[in-house]
Design an enzyme around this catalytic site. Structure first.
Site, mmCIF file in Angstrom:
data_model
loop_
_atom_site.group_PDB
_atom_site.id
_atom_site.type_symbol
_atom_site.label_atom_id
_atom_site.label_comp_id
_atom_site.label_asym_id
_atom_site.label_seq_id
_atom_site.Cartn_x
_atom_site.Cartn_y
_atom_site.Cartn_z
ATOM 1 N N ASP A 55 -6.552 5.386 2.293
ATOM 2 C CA ASP A 55 -6.549 4.004 1.819
ATOM 3 C C ASP A 55 -7.952 3.413 1.986
ATOM 4 O O ASP A 55 -8.610 3.612 3.018
ATOM 5 C CB ASP A 55 -5.550 3.218 2.668
ATOM 6 C CG ASP A 55 -5.205 1.872 2.067
ATOM 7 O OD1 ASP A 55 -4.032 1.687 1.720
ATOM 8 O OD2 ASP A 55 -6.108 1.008 1.941
ATOM 9 N N GLU A 73 3.427 -4.880 -12.112
ATOM 10 C CA GLU A 73 4.848 -4.732 -12.478
ATOM 11 C C GLU A 73 5.229 -5.780 -13.527
ATOM 12 O O GLU A 73 5.972 -5.490 -14.471
ATOM 13 C CB GLU A 73 5.718 -4.860 -11.214
ATOM 14 C CG GLU A 73 5.588 -3.642 -10.293
ATOM 15 C CD GLU A 73 5.994 -3.900 -8.835
ATOM 16 O OE1 GLU A 73 6.613 -4.951 -8.554
ATOM 17 O OE2 GLU A 73 5.672 -3.048 -7.976
ATOM 18 N N ASP A 77 -6.963 -10.142 -2.170
ATOM 19 C CA ASP A 77 -7.357 -9.913 -3.560
ATOM 20 C C ASP A 77 -6.704 -10.875 -4.546
ATOM 21 O O ASP A 77 -7.044 -10.896 -5.725
ATOM 22 C CB ASP A 77 -6.978 -8.473 -3.947
ATOM 23 C CG ASP A 77 -5.496 -8.191 -3.728
ATOM 24 O OD1 ASP A 77 -4.900 -8.782 -2.809
ATOM 25 O OD2 ASP A 77 -4.932 -7.378 -4.479
ATOM 26 N N GLN A 78 -5.738 -11.667 -4.070
ATOM 27 C CA GLN A 78 -4.848 -12.377 -4.998
ATOM 28 C C GLN A 78 -5.543 -13.476 -5.800
ATOM 29 O O GLN A 78 -5.168 -13.755 -6.940
ATOM 30 C CB GLN A 78 -3.658 -12.916 -4.186
ATOM 31 C CG GLN A 78 -2.880 -11.764 -3.557
ATOM 32 C CD GLN A 78 -2.152 -12.119 -2.279
ATOM 33 O OE1 GLN A 78 -2.006 -13.295 -1.954
ATOM 34 N NE2 GLN A 78 -1.684 -11.124 -1.540
ATOM 35 N N HIS A 87 2.742 -14.529 -5.877
ATOM 36 C CA HIS A 87 1.540 -14.700 -5.043
ATOM 37 C C HIS A 87 0.384 -13.867 -5.597
ATOM 38 O O HIS A 87 -0.686 -13.838 -5.009
ATOM 39 C CB HIS A 87 1.844 -14.283 -3.602
ATOM 40 C CG HIS A 87 2.015 -12.789 -3.434
ATOM 41 N ND1 HIS A 87 2.809 -12.026 -4.264
ATOM 42 C CD2 HIS A 87 1.469 -11.917 -2.554
ATOM 43 C CE1 HIS A 87 2.747 -10.756 -3.893
ATOM 44 N NE2 HIS A 87 1.943 -10.658 -2.859
ATOM 45 N N GLN A 133 12.633 -5.457 -6.988
ATOM 46 C CA GLN A 133 11.726 -6.231 -7.861
ATOM 47 C C GLN A 133 11.466 -5.606 -9.229
ATOM 48 O O GLN A 133 11.461 -6.296 -10.242
ATOM 49 C CB GLN A 133 10.408 -6.518 -7.152
ATOM 50 C CG GLN A 133 9.437 -7.318 -8.015
ATOM 51 C CD GLN A 133 8.334 -7.955 -7.240
ATOM 52 O OE1 GLN A 133 8.575 -8.722 -6.313
ATOM 53 N NE2 GLN A 133 7.101 -7.663 -7.613
ATOM 54 N N HIS A 149 0.838 -1.197 0.000
ATOM 55 C CA HIS A 149 0.000 0.000 0.000
ATOM 56 C C HIS A 149 0.880 1.258 0.000
ATOM 57 O O HIS A 149 0.591 2.224 -0.710
ATOM 58 C CB HIS A 149 -0.930 -0.005 1.225
ATOM 59 C CG HIS A 149 -1.934 -1.130 1.190
ATOM 60 N ND1 HIS A 149 -3.280 -0.934 1.242
ATOM 61 C CD2 HIS A 149 -1.769 -2.476 1.082
ATOM 62 C CE1 HIS A 149 -3.912 -2.096 1.182
ATOM 63 N NE2 HIS A 149 -3.009 -3.051 1.091
ATOM 64 N N TRP A 174 -1.357 -7.287 -6.191
ATOM 65 C CA TRP A 174 -1.715 -6.431 -7.321
ATOM 66 C C TRP A 174 -0.517 -5.646 -7.846
ATOM 67 O O TRP A 174 -0.344 -5.495 -9.055
ATOM 68 C CB TRP A 174 -2.870 -5.506 -6.949
ATOM 69 C CG TRP A 174 -3.418 -4.717 -8.097
ATOM 70 C CD1 TRP A 174 -3.537 -3.361 -8.156
ATOM 71 C CD2 TRP A 174 -3.926 -5.220 -9.356
ATOM 72 N NE1 TRP A 174 -4.090 -2.979 -9.364
ATOM 73 C CE2 TRP A 174 -4.337 -4.107 -10.118
ATOM 74 C CE3 TRP A 174 -4.058 -6.504 -9.903
ATOM 75 C CZ2 TRP A 174 -4.885 -4.226 -11.403
ATOM 76 C CZ3 TRP A 174 -4.598 -6.614 -11.193
ATOM 77 C CH2 TRP A 174 -5.000 -5.499 -11.917
ATOM 78 N N ASN A 175 0.362 -5.165 -6.940
ATOM 79 C CA ASN A 175 1.556 -4.450 -7.424
ATOM 80 C C ASN A 175 2.429 -5.378 -8.258
ATOM 81 O O ASN A 175 2.885 -5.003 -9.337
ATOM 82 C CB ASN A 175 2.392 -3.919 -6.252
ATOM 83 C CG ASN A 175 1.706 -2.805 -5.501
ATOM 84 O OD1 ASN A 175 1.489 -1.724 -6.039
ATOM 85 N ND2 ASN A 175 1.330 -3.068 -4.273
#
Ligand code: UDX
Length: 476
Positions: free
Chosen positions: A124, A378, A394-395, A370, A355, A19, A373-374
């Site tokens: 957030d 990416e 969310d994964q 995993h 990363q 986040h 979302w980031n």
């Protein structure tokens, strides 16, 4: 002559890596447009930042526009803030974070550096209870969700899922059955693809209730910012806009920032020190030969699963770079297996990697992820195909989109077995390599097109900036 009131935005992330990353990128994009930003960091994370250059970089580059303020997250310093224990952070939101935030606003402590009251709060989306705090003080609140639009929409429909008895999941239910109570997702999401929170045994479960309630509150905000691009999630966005008309789709934020402010080196927003030795190791590998393995900043894996993944990678015979975060394993650390594979021969392990740079390296041919979302964004931007092994939150939704909608990889959801790992790695980097490289190239092109001037994400960011600038606070 009327005095011009500066726009001053408080950016307040949920205090974990995934986040903080995207909300810091948004903050820098706002500063680039002359908006004052106070980034409200938890004391814990601010302390971790002391080992990186990001603090000094932002304060030095935007001396009159950027400021950090800090707030307690309510947990002790040695709390792991990962795995199942992340729920303690969610609990601390109501008990500690929101009341403290209110006090800070009332006392004027957040006005100090710029000498002006905040004109807008970007909160957030897991902390939507703060919308009322802003409202009480006459400050508009915009919600930022660090998840995909599709997952947001699934969270939003939790009341429908409960009402129609699709969740809680029944014992022995057919997990491959398509979900009926999330409009627009009927041909995409199966029960197994619902967000991890939906696997709770009881609808009164704390995580499920918290995510449902916080998401529903979004409707009271001035607008909703999503780190996604229109082109990625058209259906979910159409559905969301029926209820929340003011949606800004400004992602992928990391790439939008790189586009608007190209730098040869950018200080990392990592909370932990990056081990850059893996870059030299990648330099020594063949093009598109390496599988990069990382499960983000929160996941805590079972040691049996680690063993299966390790053997699957070993049996594939392909080189791998694995981010093995300290404290990321439940139970016994599988040292014997690590040793027996001779990690240094076939693989390379680090505790934390740069990363974005790793994914952009020409030796990387696939990403075992995993599906945070980031990480998903990416990988999409860099055109790297994925094998998805979603952990929670969310994964499960993200991995479905990778495997079924965008076709940029394989979804390994609910199957952690060495044979499956081996097969998928060999498909991704071997027999189906060209097919996946082609589909990821198409998606990368699509996403990157949204970032250029006139592109959808670029336009939405400009609209957000403009809206923030015209908001005038009654206290100024
Ligand atoms: C959490 C949730 O789990 C995720 O699903 C949600 O979308 C955001 O918040 P996390 O689990 O950490 O985040 O996953 P992810 O969203 O992928 O974020 C991880 C970030 O850490 C990425 O930006 C990634 O680049 C970075 N990272 C990861 C590193 O910089 N180095 C590493 O070694 C591993």
């Amino acid at each position: 002559m009327a005095l011009e009131i500066p726009s001053h935005v408080i950016v307040f992330p949920f205090p974990v890596q995934g986040h903080v990353n995207s909300m810091l990128k948004l903050s820098e994009l706002l500063c680039l447009s002359g908006i004052h930003v106070t980034f409200l960091n938890s004391d814990h994370n601010h302390c971790l930042f002391s080992t990186s250059d990001i603090r000094s970089y932002l304060l030095y580059r935007y001396p009159d526009l950027f400021n950090f303020a800090t707030i307690s997250d309510g947990l002790s310093d040695d709390h792991p803030r990962s795995g199942n224990r992340i729920k303690d952070l969610f609990k601390a939101i109501e008990i500690t974070l929101i009341p403290l935030f209110k006090d800070m606003l009332i006392s004027g402590r957040l006005n100090l550096k710029f000498g002006c009251f905040p004109t807008c709060i970007i909160i957030d989306g897991t902390m939507c209870s703060a919308i009322n705090v802003g409202k009480d003080m006459g400050i508009p609140v915009i919600v930022f969700r660090t998840i995909s639009a599709s997952c947001f929409w699934a969270f939003f429909n939790i009341p429908n899922l409960i009402e129609s008895n699709e969740i809680p999941l029944k014992d022995n239910c057919d997990m491959d059955k398509y979900v009926e109570s999330v409009p627009g997702m009927e041909k995409i999401l199966r029960l197994r693809d619902l967000p991890g929170f939906c696997r709770a045994a009881d609808s009164s479960d704390f995580g499920l209730q918290m995510m449902m309630n916080q998401t529903q509150l979004t409707i009271n905000a001035h607008g909703l910012i999503l780190n996604t691009a229109e082109e990625l999630e058209e259906e979910a966005l159409t559905q969301i806009r029926r209820l929340i008309p003011n949606v800004y789709t400004i992602g992928p934020l990391h790439a939008l920032l790189n586009y608007r402010l190209p730098l040869t080196t950018r200080p990392s927003t990592s909370l932990w020190e990056e081990d850059r030795s893996c870059m030299a190791w990648l330099d020594s590998q063949h093009p598109r030969s390496v599988i990069y393995v990382s499960f983000g900043s929160i996941a805590v894996m079972k040691s049996e699963d680690i063993v299966e993944i390790l053997h699957g990678l070993e049996n594939s015979g392909r080189p791998f770079l694995w981010v093995f975060r300290p404290n990321s394993v439940h139970g016994v650390w599988p040292v014997r297996e690590l040793g027996s594979i001779g990690v240094k021969k076939q693989g390379y392990m680090v505790e934390w990697a740069p990363q974005e740079e790793v994914l952009a390296h020409p030796s990387v041919g696939g990403f075992l992820t995993h599906s945070g979302w980031n990480s998903t964004l990416e990988s999409l931007v860099s055109g790297v195909p994925m094998i998805c092994w979603p952990y929670f939150g969310d994964q499960q939704v993200n991995s479905r989109f990778v495997g079924e909608v965008w076709k940029t990889g394989l979804d390994m959801k609910d199957l952690c077995d060495r044979k499956v790992v081996e097969k998928m790695v060999n498909e991704l980097l071997g027999v189906k390599k060209d097919m996946f490289l082609e589909s990821t190239k198409v998606m990368a092109k699509l996403v990157n097109k949204s970032l250029v001037m006139g592109g959808t994400s670029s336009n939405h960011l400009d609209r957000l900036i403009n809206d923030i600038k015209v908001i005038v606070n009654k206290f100024n």
